[in-house]
Design an enzyme around this catalytic site. Structure first.
Site, mmCIF file in Angstrom:
data_model
loop_
_atom_site.group_PDB
_atom_site.id
_atom_site.type_symbol
_atom_site.label_atom_id
_atom_site.label_comp_id
_atom_site.label_asym_id
_atom_site.label_seq_id
_atom_site.Cartn_x
_atom_site.Cartn_y
_atom_site.Cartn_z
ATOM 1 N N LYS A 46 46.197 45.695 29.919
ATOM 2 C CA LYS A 46 45.023 45.018 29.341
ATOM 3 C C LYS A 46 44.097 46.035 28.684
ATOM 4 C CE LYS A 46 45.769 41.298 32.445
ATOM 5 N NZ LYS A 46 45.846 40.907 33.826
ATOM 6 N N GLN B 55 41.714 40.692 38.669
ATOM 7 C CA GLN B 55 43.168 40.664 38.779
ATOM 8 C C GLN B 55 43.597 40.027 40.103
ATOM 9 O OE1 GLN B 55 45.259 41.496 36.327
ATOM 10 N NE2 GLN B 55 47.059 41.057 37.538
ATOM 11 N N ASP C 122 40.351 34.277 31.810
ATOM 12 C CA ASP C 122 41.621 33.803 32.371
ATOM 13 C C ASP C 122 41.739 32.278 32.308
ATOM 14 O OD1 ASP C 122 43.425 35.753 33.388
ATOM 15 O OD2 ASP C 122 41.974 36.279 34.953
#
Ligand code: GUN
Length: 284
Positions: free
Chosen positions: A53, A96, A119
């Protein structure tokens, strides 16, 4: 016949080029989108994902801030989320997953400002997807829909079987496809006869993390096959589809690597830009 390859790598490059151009324009006007990632613990796969990322952010020229904790309490992590929510220079927050057992993922996801939820995992955004009110979709489902769209594979009126019921993939993807007019069947490890449900499908989307799980006898002639599986092996990353035999029967198929994986990464960047634009619109 041999299936046409759904080239996620090429499409992701095209999307990243377009996003880079947008970022250049923002910078000319004096601002830059910024992503914050939060990683807790020592899971090697999570470390790899977060590093990717960072690399992707650098490639398209967005700002990036990384938080890493070998360990942290839920309370302190919530305090960090509050701080990132309140900072004007942070446009997207990605925590995460998975988190260590002493931290409740839902509590954390619920705390992320829905406008900064790159997300698309927060309960507000998931609910909005269900009601067809959101354009902020989780990255893997969004990548799957985008690649089908790019190759003009019809979704409306199609029978689609998804082999995955996770909050990240199967559930949001099912909602998105239903909203697009597909008839969706979601199967999983407790399903009685999976083959019965995949053999009828025009499109089969599989993400179970088992090498060679989807075999040619499980699909109908000319089905479209999308492989969301990721298994790390000695030879690199492999998917769930027994590619040699399934690709001879399918009409379209995603490879692994080079299919859904790079699309997921590109969709995170697209979501960040979307969040940035939404925040700018709100500030007006
Ligand atoms: N863990 C596995 N996939 C993902 C993802 O897409 N986002 C986050 N935050 N964690 C993950």
């Amino acid at each position: 016949m041999t299936a046409i390859i759904l080239d996620g790598l090429a499409l992701s490059q095209k999307i990243k080029n377009e996003l880079s151009e947008k970022v250049r324009e923002y910078k000319k006007k004096g601002s830059c989108p910024k992503l914050a990632t939060v990683l807790v613990g020592n899971d090697p796969a999570s470390r790899v994902y977060v590093n990717l990322k960072k690399k992707d952010s650098e490639i398209i020229g967005i700002d990036y801030e990384e938080y890493y904790f070998e360990d942290i309490s839920e309370k302190d992590l919530l305090a960090l989320i509050d701080e990132l929510n309140s900072r004007k220079d942070i446009n997207g927050i990605l925590v995460q997953m998975p988190l260590p057992n002493h931290i409740d993922s839902n509590t954390i996801l619920e705390r992320i400002d829905p406008l900064k939820d790159v997300d698309g995992f927060s309960p507000i955004n998931v609910g909005r997807i269900l009601l067809k009110l959101s354009d902020l979709f989780p990255c893997t489902p969004k990548g799957v829909v985008k690649i089908l769209d790019e190759y003009k594979i019809p979704i409306e009126g199609s029978d689609i079987t998804i082999i995955n019921r996770s909050n990240i993939i199967g559930k949001p993807l099912a909602a998105m496809l239903i909203n697009m007019g597909a008839t969706v069947t979601v199967v999983h490890s407790k399903t009685k006869n999976i083959k019965e449900k995949t053999r009828n499908a025009d499109i089969v989307i599989v993400g179970v993390g088992k090498v060679d799980f989807l075999t040619a006898d499980m699909i109908k002639e000319k089905a479209v096959v999308v492989d969301v599986g990721i298994t790390r092996s000695e030879e690199g990353i492999v998917g769930d589809v027994k590619f040699d035999e399934v690709s001879k029967k399918a009409s379209y198929i995603t490879p692994v690597p080079g299919g859904v994986g790079p699309m997921t990464r590109a969709m995170l960047l697209e979501n960040l830009i979307l969040c940035y634009q939404k925040q700018k619109d709100c500030a007006r």
